[in-house]
Motif scaffolding. Sequence first.
Motif, PDB file in Angstrom:
ATOM      1  N   THR A 167       0.803  24.807  19.091  1.00 20.90           N
ATOM      2  CA  THR A 167       1.924  25.263  18.271  1.00 20.90           C
ATOM      3  C   THR A 167       2.622  24.087  17.598  1.00 20.90           C
ATOM      4  OG1 THR A 167       3.436  25.154  20.162  1.00 20.90           O
ATOM      5  CG2 THR A 167       2.386  27.284  19.706  1.00 20.90           C
ATOM      6  N   THR A 168       3.444  24.414  16.604  1.00 25.02           N
ATOM      7  CA  THR A 168       4.330  23.450  15.960  1.00 25.02           C
ATOM      8  C   THR A 168       5.753  23.719  16.438  1.00 25.02           C
ATOM      9  OG1 THR A 168       2.946  23.367  13.980  1.00 25.02           O
ATOM     10  CG2 THR A 168       5.208  22.569  13.766  1.00 25.02           C
ATOM     11  N   THR A 169       6.461  22.685  16.852  1.00 28.04           N
ATOM     12  CA  THR A 169       7.832  22.846  17.329  1.00 28.04           C
ATOM     13  C   THR A 169       8.817  22.624  16.191  1.00 28.04           C
ATOM     14  OG1 THR A 169       7.301  22.156  19.585  1.00 28.04           O
ATOM     15  CG2 THR A 169       9.601  21.947  18.898  1.00 28.04           C
ATOM     16  N   LEU A 170       9.710  23.609  15.997  1.00 28.83           N
ATOM     17  CA  LEU A 170      10.805  23.506  15.037  1.00 28.83           C
ATOM     18  C   LEU A 170      12.109  23.670  15.817  1.00 28.83           C
ATOM     19  CD1 LEU A 170       8.420  25.640  13.806  1.00 28.83           C
ATOM     20  CD2 LEU A 170       9.674  25.086  11.718  1.00 28.83           C
ATOM     21  N   ALA A 171      13.156  22.966  15.427  1.00 27.82           N
ATOM     22  CA  ALA A 171      14.378  22.979  16.232  1.00 27.82           C
ATOM     23  C   ALA A 171      15.630  23.057  15.374  1.00 27.82           C
ATOM     24  CB  ALA A 171      14.443  21.738  17.122  1.00 27.82           C
ATOM     25  N   LEU A 231      13.748  27.556   8.361  1.00 24.77           N
ATOM     26  CA  LEU A 231      12.990  27.460   9.612  1.00 24.77           C
ATOM     27  C   LEU A 231      11.957  28.578   9.702  1.00 24.77           C
ATOM     28  CD1 LEU A 231      14.174  26.608  13.152  1.00 24.77           C
ATOM     29  CD2 LEU A 231      12.986  28.771  12.809  1.00 24.77           C
ATOM     30  N   LEU A 232      12.348  29.805   9.368  1.00 25.70           N
ATOM     31  CA  LEU A 232      11.414  30.927   9.434  1.00 25.70           C
ATOM     32  C   LEU A 232      10.262  30.742   8.443  1.00 25.70           C
ATOM     33  CD1 LEU A 232      14.014  33.831   9.745  1.00 25.70           C
ATOM     34  CD2 LEU A 232      12.477  33.009  11.545  1.00 25.70           C
ATOM     35  N   GLN A 233      10.590  30.228   7.267  1.00 22.50           N
ATOM     36  CA  GLN A 233       9.542  29.981   6.272  1.00 22.50           C
ATOM     37  C   GLN A 233       8.564  28.912   6.742  1.00 22.50           C
ATOM     38  OE1 GLN A 233      12.091  29.056   2.946  1.00 22.50           O
ATOM     39  NE2 GLN A 233      12.134  31.171   2.209  1.00 22.50           N
ATOM     40  N   ASP A 234       9.096  27.846   7.343  1.00 24.02           N
ATOM     41  CA  ASP A 234       8.225  26.771   7.833  1.00 24.02           C
ATOM     42  C   ASP A 234       7.447  27.195   9.079  1.00 24.02           C
ATOM     43  OD1 ASP A 234       8.995  25.188   5.769  1.00 24.02           O
ATOM     44  OD2 ASP A 234      10.292  23.860   6.930  1.00 24.02           O
ATOM     45  N   ALA A 235       8.037  28.069   9.886  1.00 23.23           N
ATOM     46  CA  ALA A 235       7.307  28.595  11.045  1.00 23.23           C
ATOM     47  C   ALA A 235       6.076  29.366  10.575  1.00 23.23           C
ATOM     48  CB  ALA A 235       8.213  29.498  11.876  1.00 23.23           C
ATOM     49  N   PRO A 273       0.898  28.767  14.516  1.00 22.40           N
ATOM     50  CA  PRO A 273       1.911  29.327  15.413  1.00 22.40           C
ATOM     51  C   PRO A 273       2.984  28.301  15.752  1.00 22.40           C
ATOM     52  CG  PRO A 273      -0.089  28.844  16.620  1.00 22.40           C
ATOM     53  CD  PRO A 273      -0.413  28.630  15.184  1.00 22.40           C
ATOM     54  N   ALA A 274       4.204  28.796  16.013  1.00 21.68           N
ATOM     55  CA  ALA A 274       5.332  27.887  16.143  1.00 21.68           C
ATOM     56  C   ALA A 274       6.236  28.263  17.314  1.00 21.68           C
ATOM     57  CB  ALA A 274       6.142  27.870  14.852  1.00 21.68           C
ATOM     58  N   VAL A 275       7.021  27.272  17.731  1.00 21.19           N
ATOM     59  CA  VAL A 275       8.040  27.434  18.762  1.00 21.19           C
ATOM     60  C   VAL A 275       9.377  27.026  18.165  1.00 21.19           C
ATOM     61  CG1 VAL A 275       8.905  26.538  20.967  1.00 21.19           C
ATOM     62  CG2 VAL A 275       6.477  27.047  20.702  1.00 21.19           C
ATOM     63  N   TRP A 276      10.412  27.828  18.403  1.00 23.07           N
ATOM     64  CA  TRP A 276      11.764  27.524  17.926  1.00 23.07           C
ATOM     65  C   TRP A 276      12.611  27.082  19.110  1.00 23.07           C
ATOM     66  CZ3 TRP A 276      15.395  31.786  15.416  1.00 23.07           C
ATOM     67  CH2 TRP A 276      16.621  31.201  15.082  1.00 23.07           C
ATOM     68  N   VAL A 277      13.158  25.859  19.027  1.00 26.73           N
ATOM     69  CA  VAL A 277      14.070  25.335  20.042  1.00 26.73           C
ATOM     70  C   VAL A 277      15.488  25.533  19.526  1.00 26.73           C
ATOM     71  CG1 VAL A 277      14.725  23.323  21.410  1.00 26.73           C
ATOM     72  CG2 VAL A 277      12.331  23.660  20.764  1.00 26.73           C
ATOM     73  N   ALA A 278      16.262  26.411  20.171  1.00 26.84           N
ATOM     74  CA  ALA A 278      17.546  26.861  19.636  1.00 26.84           C
ATOM     75  C   ALA A 278      18.642  26.784  20.685  1.00 26.84           C
ATOM     76  CB  ALA A 278      17.415  28.294  19.112  1.00 26.84           C
ATOM     77  N   SER A 279      19.844  27.160  20.267  1.00 30.99           N
ATOM     78  CA  SER A 279      20.980  27.286  21.188  1.00 30.99           C
ATOM     79  C   SER A 279      21.538  28.701  21.072  1.00 30.99           C
ATOM     80  CB  SER A 279      22.074  26.268  20.854  1.00 30.99           C
ATOM     81  OG  SER A 279      22.778  26.662  19.685  1.00 30.99           O
ATOM     82  N   PRO A 280      22.299  29.180  22.063  1.00 30.61           N
ATOM     83  CA  PRO A 280      22.867  30.531  21.992  1.00 30.61           C
ATOM     84  C   PRO A 280      23.739  30.746  20.763  1.00 30.61           C
ATOM     85  CG  PRO A 280      23.089  29.644  24.206  1.00 30.61           C
ATOM     86  CD  PRO A 280      22.618  28.512  23.344  1.00 30.61           C
ATOM     87  N   ALA A 281      24.546  29.739  20.406  1.00 32.68           N
ATOM     88  CA  ALA A 281      25.434  29.883  19.249  1.00 32.68           C
ATOM     89  C   ALA A 281      24.636  30.117  17.976  1.00 32.68           C
ATOM     90  CB  ALA A 281      26.312  28.645  19.113  1.00 32.68           C
ATOM     91  N   ALA A 290      10.578  38.811   9.254  1.00 28.05           N
ATOM     92  CA  ALA A 290       9.154  39.153   9.362  1.00 28.05           C
ATOM     93  C   ALA A 290       8.308  37.895   9.490  1.00 28.05           C
ATOM     94  CB  ALA A 290       8.719  39.970   8.154  1.00 28.05           C
ATOM     95  N   LEU A 291       8.792  36.791   8.886  1.00 26.93           N
ATOM     96  CA  LEU A 291       8.074  35.522   9.009  1.00 26.93           C
ATOM     97  C   LEU A 291       8.113  34.997  10.436  1.00 26.93           C
ATOM     98  CD1 LEU A 291       9.319  33.718   5.754  1.00 26.93           C
ATOM     99  CD2 LEU A 291       7.208  35.013   6.093  1.00 26.93           C
ATOM    100  N   GLY A 292       9.081  35.504  11.220  1.00 24.75           N
ATOM    101  CA  GLY A 292       9.192  35.098  12.620  1.00 24.75           C
ATOM    102  C   GLY A 292       8.047  35.574  13.478  1.00 24.75           C
ATOM    103  N   LYS A 293       7.177  36.407  12.924  1.00 29.47           N
ATOM    104  CA  LYS A 293       5.990  36.832  13.673  1.00 29.47           C
ATOM    105  C   LYS A 293       5.084  35.640  13.962  1.00 29.47           C
ATOM    106  CE  LYS A 293       7.313  41.139  13.351  1.00 29.47           C
ATOM    107  NZ  LYS A 293       7.863  41.859  14.521  1.00 29.47           N
ATOM    108  N   SER A 294       5.284  34.542  13.224  1.00 32.36           N
ATOM    109  CA  SER A 294       4.505  33.321  13.474  1.00 32.36           C
ATOM    110  C   SER A 294       5.022  32.576  14.701  1.00 32.36           C
ATOM    111  CB  SER A 294       4.580  32.400  12.254  1.00 32.36           C
ATOM    112  OG  SER A 294       4.031  33.028  11.118  1.00 32.36           O
TER     113      SER A 294
END
Length: 568
Positions: free
Chosen positions: A170-174, A209-213, A218-226, A238-242
């Motif tokens: 996967t590719t990591t996006l944050a 981020l969704l476009q680059d994912a 396939p990609a992983v999103w490193v996020a925070s609750p906020a 829909a791009l988040g399906k990646s």
Amino acid sequence: MDKVQFEQVFGYSNDQAIVSYSSRGEISFAQFKRELAFIERKLKKSLNETGFKRAAIFCEDSYEFSLLFFAAMSCCEVVVIPANNKRFTQQKLGEQTLLLGSWEDSSAFSINIPDQCREELSVPSCFDAGIQLFTSGSSGEPQTVDKTLYQLLNEVKAHNLKWSPRVANTTTLATVSHQHIYGLLFKLLWPLASGRRFVSKTYVDIVGLLQDAHKWGPAVWVASPAQLSRRISSWPWALGKSLVDIFSSGGPLLEVDAKAIDQLCGIQPIEVYGSTETGGIAWRNQLRQKSWSPLKGVNIAKNSDGLLKVSSPWLPKEFICQDKVQISTDGMFELKGRADRIVKIEEKRISLTQVESLLVGSSYIVKANALVLERKRKIVAAVATLTESGKELLQKKGKASLVRKLRETLAKDLDGVAVPRSWRFVDEIPANLQGKITRDLLMQLFDEIPAAMVPQIISSEILDNARQVNFTVNDDLPCLDGHFEGSPVVPGVVQLDWAMHFGRPLVKAGSTFTQMEVIKFKQLMMPGDAVTLSLEFSQEKNKLNYSFRNTQDGNLEYSSGRLCFSHV
């Protein structure tokens, strides 16, 4: 200090493997090694010239940060990773620290890699410097925390053991920064150790981020609750399906947010519980289980005060957290609030966590944060977001009715001094770029400002019912941290706070703030700007008019509006 060999850090199978998608395009492992060797040689020369043994890194680009980090880890005694590059931070680092990356100081060591770095040099054979991180400062002044690369990589192994089948290739996006332990581990060290790709920038724009994912999935999103709570349904989910996984850490994720993300892109977020001091402790997918599961190698217990005790391969000794827990027979646990959020008012011990829990338990509140304000005497205050019922009550019957209902609810369980006496109802509780809700950010919503939040005053004059304040926006204001990374601005809520703070002497004694009118934000207020704040109070209407303008160019208006107060 434990020495870590080069081969223990990087898991790429060949030199052609892609390490990062950066502003300079695709970076292969071969290019990374050449550039790391180049930076290390250049850094050694600077250290020899200055005699420094310690370096501090601030760099917004994660790929460039990685070059500076590993070069420094190979030839320094201590590598400091501060949360920001503000002037106050630099002063606290001391003069015997070499600054690496993006600092205002002209002597800072910068990257400056040739466009075609083809020189073949030997990469560092091992890394053995100490690492110094900082706590978030959510309950006070940030404290230093010492780590080693060996400890951090031990935690990375535990995450990889748990999630490797899911995140392989996967590719990591944050949307979180590598300048904090969570981002450092999940955005940088874990991809490097497992031979995966990461995007070097920290995303502010979720659409991007969704476009680059989708582009690099396939990609992983490193996020925070906020960040997950600030979603907008019209974004191209829909791009988040990646995406194959979304990780969240830094605080509890509301169940409503977890459900919404699942509905929008089909991913159930994985929460990671831990702290700067402990590293990762446990994980959960709350849509499947409410309890927390310890990571492999983590041993947990409860002390006599009901606090969580943790030991793990990435901790030098057992650590007692300030979280109360309930541990079940299967080894999983539930969090029962913070013990270190006990305050004393009028000789009574008050749990701010309990106040927050009771508020969220009402039918009017979604999320709440309690804090103590120092006025003529200490009082409890609350910042909260409202349910639809709460919004309806506020709109139809006003703030006083809503507060009365909430106070009646709390009075059943709390002493009188524990019931909040000052309230702010907001669409979103303010958090910094790392998703942390700090005391300073909460205090900006009230009439009082911490001393560090007041700008650098040049002059101030009060005449009858008017006041004029001239000030400079100093670049070490805490409110600048986390607002538009790389382009700090004074947030609108802070400008409102300043208007309230400097206008208070004009307002009738005993008046309380009720609402805002005709608020307009016209220009960005930035560090270094010379600003004139004009205030005028109407005794008859009990309203405070304000305007922020540029001191040199009076036609340039930053913001204006009117603050309304109750009649007494």
